[in-house]
Design a protein around this motif. Structure first.
Motif, PDB file in Angstrom:
ATOM      1  N   ARG A 136       0.114  -3.443   1.967  1.00 18.92           N
ATOM      2  CA  ARG A 136       0.940  -3.242   0.776  1.00 18.92           C
ATOM      3  C   ARG A 136       2.416  -3.258   1.174  1.00 18.92           C
ATOM      4  N   GLU A 137       3.292  -3.502   0.228  1.00 17.52           N
ATOM      5  CA  GLU A 137       4.724  -3.599   0.528  1.00 17.52           C
ATOM      6  C   GLU A 137       5.253  -2.309   1.142  1.00 17.52           C
ATOM      7  N   ASP A 138       4.809  -1.150   0.642  1.00 17.71           N
ATOM      8  CA  ASP A 138       5.317   0.124   1.177  1.00 17.71           C
ATOM      9  C   ASP A 138       4.839   0.345   2.610  1.00 17.71           C
ATOM     10  N   ASP A 139       3.585  -0.038   2.898  1.00 22.44           N
ATOM     11  CA  ASP A 139       3.084   0.085   4.273  1.00 22.44           C
ATOM     12  C   ASP A 139       3.760  -0.935   5.195  1.00 22.44           C
ATOM     13  N   LEU A 140       4.030  -2.124   4.656  1.00 21.09           N
ATOM     14  CA  LEU A 140       4.685  -3.155   5.462  1.00 21.09           C
ATOM     15  C   LEU A 140       6.079  -2.698   5.894  1.00 21.09           C
ATOM     16  N   GLU A 141       6.769  -1.987   5.020  1.00 21.13           N
ATOM     17  CA  GLU A 141       8.098  -1.463   5.380  1.00 21.13           C
ATOM     18  C   GLU A 141       8.006  -0.431   6.497  1.00 21.13           C
ATOM     19  N   ILE A 142       6.968   0.413   6.450  1.00 22.62           N
ATOM     20  CA  ILE A 142       6.765   1.396   7.525  1.00 22.62           C
ATOM     21  C   ILE A 142       6.522   0.682   8.854  1.00 22.62           C
ATOM     22  N   ARG A 173       5.694   6.317  -3.248  1.00 25.62           N
ATOM     23  CA  ARG A 173       6.113   5.057  -2.630  1.00 25.62           C
ATOM     24  C   ARG A 173       5.193   3.894  -2.993  1.00 25.62           C
ATOM     25  N   VAL A 174       3.993   4.180  -3.514  1.00 26.10           N
ATOM     26  CA  VAL A 174       3.049   3.134  -3.879  1.00 26.10           C
ATOM     27  C   VAL A 174       3.401   2.606  -5.271  1.00 26.10           C
ATOM     28  N   VAL A 232      -1.608   7.216   2.721  1.00 27.67           N
ATOM     29  CA  VAL A 232      -2.621   6.603   1.868  1.00 27.67           C
ATOM     30  C   VAL A 232      -3.807   6.258   2.756  1.00 27.67           C
ATOM     31  N   THR A 233      -4.983   6.805   2.463  1.00 30.39           N
ATOM     32  CA  THR A 233      -6.137   6.612   3.341  1.00 30.39           C
ATOM     33  C   THR A 233      -6.683   5.186   3.231  1.00 30.39           C
ATOM     34  N   MET A 234      -7.537   4.822   4.189  1.00 35.21           N
ATOM     35  CA  MET A 234      -8.178   3.501   4.149  1.00 35.21           C
ATOM     36  C   MET A 234      -8.967   3.314   2.858  1.00 35.21           C
ATOM     37  N   GLN A 235      -9.691   4.359   2.443  1.00 38.30           N
ATOM     38  CA  GLN A 235     -10.474   4.231   1.220  1.00 38.30           C
ATOM     39  C   GLN A 235      -9.561   4.034   0.007  1.00 38.30           C
ATOM     40  N   GLN A 236      -8.457   4.777  -0.042  1.00 41.94           N
ATOM     41  CA  GLN A 236      -7.509   4.605  -1.141  1.00 41.94           C
ATOM     42  C   GLN A 236      -6.908   3.199  -1.145  1.00 41.94           C
ATOM     43  N   ASP A 237      -6.565   2.706   0.038  1.00 45.78           N
ATOM     44  CA  ASP A 237      -6.030   1.343   0.133  1.00 45.78           C
ATOM     45  C   ASP A 237      -7.081   0.341  -0.322  1.00 45.78           C
ATOM     46  N   GLY A 238      -8.347   0.606   0.007  1.00 49.26           N
ATOM     47  CA  GLY A 238      -9.432  -0.274  -0.427  1.00 49.26           C
ATOM     48  C   GLY A 238      -9.595  -0.266  -1.941  1.00 49.26           C
ATOM     49  N   ILE A 239      -9.523   0.920  -2.555  1.00 44.64           N
ATOM     50  CA  ILE A 239      -9.649   1.012  -4.016  1.00 44.64           C
ATOM     51  C   ILE A 239      -8.501   0.271  -4.691  1.00 44.64           C
ATOM     52  N   LEU A 240      -7.297   0.377  -4.118  1.00 46.01           N
ATOM     53  CA  LEU A 240      -6.160  -0.376  -4.657  1.00 46.01           C
ATOM     54  C   LEU A 240      -6.428  -1.880  -4.595  1.00 46.01           C
ATOM     55  N   LYS A 241      -7.077  -2.328  -3.520  1.00 44.42           N
ATOM     56  CA  LYS A 241      -7.406  -3.757  -3.397  1.00 44.42           C
ATOM     57  C   LYS A 241      -8.515  -4.156  -4.381  1.00 44.42           C
ATOM     58  N   VAL A 242      -9.381  -3.200  -4.746  1.00 47.53           N
ATOM     59  CA  VAL A 242     -10.381  -3.477  -5.774  1.00 47.53           C
ATOM     60  C   VAL A 242      -9.695  -3.669  -7.128  1.00 47.53           C
ATOM     61  N   VAL A 243      -8.783  -2.757  -7.452  1.00 53.27           N
ATOM     62  CA  VAL A 243      -8.080  -2.832  -8.735  1.00 53.27           C
ATOM     63  C   VAL A 243      -7.207  -4.084  -8.816  1.00 53.27           C
ATOM     64  N   LYS A 244      -6.766  -4.581  -7.648  1.00 47.78           N
ATOM     65  CA  LYS A 244      -5.986  -5.825  -7.613  1.00 47.78           C
ATOM     66  C   LYS A 244      -6.871  -7.061  -7.675  1.00 47.78           C
TER      67      LYS A 244
END
Length: 558
Positions: free
Chosen positions: A281-287, A463-464, A529-541
């Protein structure tokens, strides 16, 4: 005894000084610069440009390469053979700088040849597949049913082993296969492909007699011994496939019903990935970018085998490639060669372990170091010290999640006082399959699930970005798939991540040698943001499915 030792030391010092004076005299006579090799930096890749036998015979070494400039040190620059070596490099468009060093200094440099990775076993043969043949096979072999029908044609007519391998390899490459498995069983031999992380049967009950000829052919290609079938062997061969070459890493092991073969397909395109293509995600990419810009510190990547850690770290290395900085790796083994990196390989028989190799590489004045894996206390402590003394260090460690990396370091025996200041970022990752963009289908979700997803989004750190989640649509795989995904409903994989930044709160817990749940709580409190949360975001996308995320991270909790 003490007096004798002291006299020996004085004599040794006098001999050393005499050798250095002689080197200076030769340098003045030759009008070339003198160099004290005992204090000069040395690059493994440069050293490897002159074969060890020639270097020892002529007392000449290449010790620094900053293309197109190559630095060479010699005891006797007047030697005709040494001059031929220099002229040879000039013909290859190197700008050669010759330095004069002492015999003692040259022998010190020659000692580093034991750290030069041995060349891979020579390829006795290769499989060449022409463009015309590739085009013919691509359509013919798309889909497992088509491959199975063609591969098992030996049941109806005699098929040559060469043709069988050509079809098997082409079918694997045409279907995005990462590994090819031959598995002998009581009733015959099974051929399976691993595609997007899952194994699929291609052929079952392959005749045992035919399989023996297949084993022999693969051993010949991989430069392995034909008469050994009671112990494991490893080798490689090359496929000249269309416009590129692909390496095949072969592992053969004995089993109850014959020899098992696993062939890993090493496609250079697999790691030719940039930071934006990693799926962050853009926020993680900045980190990530902030931490890559640091001059020092350690970035750790965690996850099981096959979770994409190597691909991620190579993307980091590519982002750091710069002629003005020196990047060295120590890997086990080197799977992909990248222009611009100095890559070395673990060789336990020669004593070149991760720990010994890392200690040696520290003398090569690197800016960035990649250590393939931290497995023991010694490697952990040297890596942490490197991160504390001006180096940016990338590595991996086996842990189930990002927070688990810290207790793992403590279990290895690393000092708590070093872990906190050295560690800057810990990454946890898994791979999930991507839904096929051509045939993915929207899945209806009821109001209860829609409400759960909305609450999940609201609880995420600020940040998300929420911009893409105003309309919630969940997709799943098509039941029958399509030609683009060869009937799977999924095509390719992406990573799901969690990024744990190490700050003062975590440092305090490290000093207390806290348990993993305490580290997890602080990580979540500071906005991870946990791996599972990042995964759910990718599901919604619409990138992947709930099932994929659940299989990678466990029961969904949202």
């Amino acid at each position: 005894m003490f007096i004798k030792s002291n006299v020996d030391e004085q004599l040794e010092r006098l001999r050393a000084e005499a050798e250095e004076r002689e080197a200076k005299r030769v340098s003045e006579k030759a009008k070339l610069p003198y160099l004290d090799l005992a204090t000069a930096p040395m690059q493994i890749d440069a050293l490897n440009l002159i074969p060890e036998e020639i270097a020892k015979k002529l007392l000449v070494v290449a010790f620094e390469l900053k293309r197109p400039t190559l630095a060479i040190a010699a005891v006797d620059p007047f030697n005709v053979e040494v001059q031929k070596v220099v002229e040879g490099f000039k013909k290859e468009n190197y700008r050669v700088k010759v330095f004069v060093g002492s015999v003692r200094g040259l022998h010190y440099f020659l000692s580093f040849y034991k750290f030069v990775p041995k060349a891979a076993a020579p390829v006795t043969s290769r499989v060449n597949i022409t463009d015309e043949r590739v085009n013919e096979l691509v359509e013919k072999l798309k889909g497992l049913e088509n491959i199975s029908r063609v591969v098992t044609a030996f049941d109806d007519k005699v098929q040559s082993v060469t043709e069988f391998l050509e079809i098997g390899l082409s079918g694997a490459l045409a279907n995005r296969t990462s590994d090819i498995h031959f598995e002998p069983e009581k009733t015959g031999v099974k051929l399976r492909y691993r595609i997007d992380g899952l194994l699929h049967d291609v052929a079952v009950n392959m005749p045992a007699d035919f399989y023996k000829t297949v084993v022999s052919r693969i051993k010949l290609l991989s430069n392995l011994k034909l008469n050994i079938n009671d112990r494991a062997q490893d080798g490689r061969f090359t496929i000249g496939f269309a416009a590129k070459e692909i390496e095949m890493r072969v592992a053969i092991a004995p089993s109850e019903y014959g020899e098992i073969i696993v062939m890993r397909i090493l496609d250079p395109a697999a790691i030719n990935i940039t930071l934006p293509q990693l799926g962050l995600r853009e926020d993680d990419l900045e980190i990530i970018k902030v931490n890559l810009d640091r001059p020092n510190g350690m970035i750790l990547n965690t996850g099981p085998t096959g979770s994409g850690k190597t691909t991620t770290l190579y993307a980091f290395l590519r982002a750091k490639l710069d002629p003005e900085i020196k990047i060295i790796t120590i890997e086990d083994p080197i799977e992909y060669h990248v222009q611009g990196l100095e890559q070395t390989q673990v060789d336990n028989e020669a004593g070149y372990t991760f720990a010994n190799g890392l200690r040696s590489l520290m003398r090569q004045d690197p800016d960035v170091i990649l250590v393939g894996e931290i497995r023991d206390q010694e490697t952990a402590e040297i890596g942490l010290q490197a991160a504390l003394t001006g180096h940016l260090v990338f590595s991996t460690v086996h842990a189930n999640e990002a927070a688990g990396a810290i207790p793992r370091f403590l279990d290895l025996g690393a000092k708590a006082s070093s872990i906190g200041p050295a560690l800057k970022l810990i990454i946890g990752q898994r791979l999930v399959r991507r839904l096929c963009e051509k045939c993915k289908v929207p899945q209806g979700i009821d109001e209860i699930m829609r409400g759960r997803v909305k609450k999940f989004l609201e609880k995420l750190p600020t940040r998300v970005s929420r911009e893409n989640f105003k309309e919630i649509t969940v997709y799943g795989p098509s039941e029958k798939g399509c030609s683009a995904c060869t009937g799977f409903g999924y095509k390719g994989r992406t990573a799901i991540y969690e990024l744990l930044q190490v700050g003062q709160d975590l440092e305090a817990l490290i000093l207390k040698e806290a348990i993993v749940t305490e580290f997890e709580k602080v990580a979540l409190d500071q906005g991870m943001v946990t791996m599972q949360q990042d995964g759910i975001l990718k599901v919604v996308k619409g990138i992947t499915s709930f099932r994929e995320v659940e299989e990678a991270t466990g029961q969904l909790e949202f």
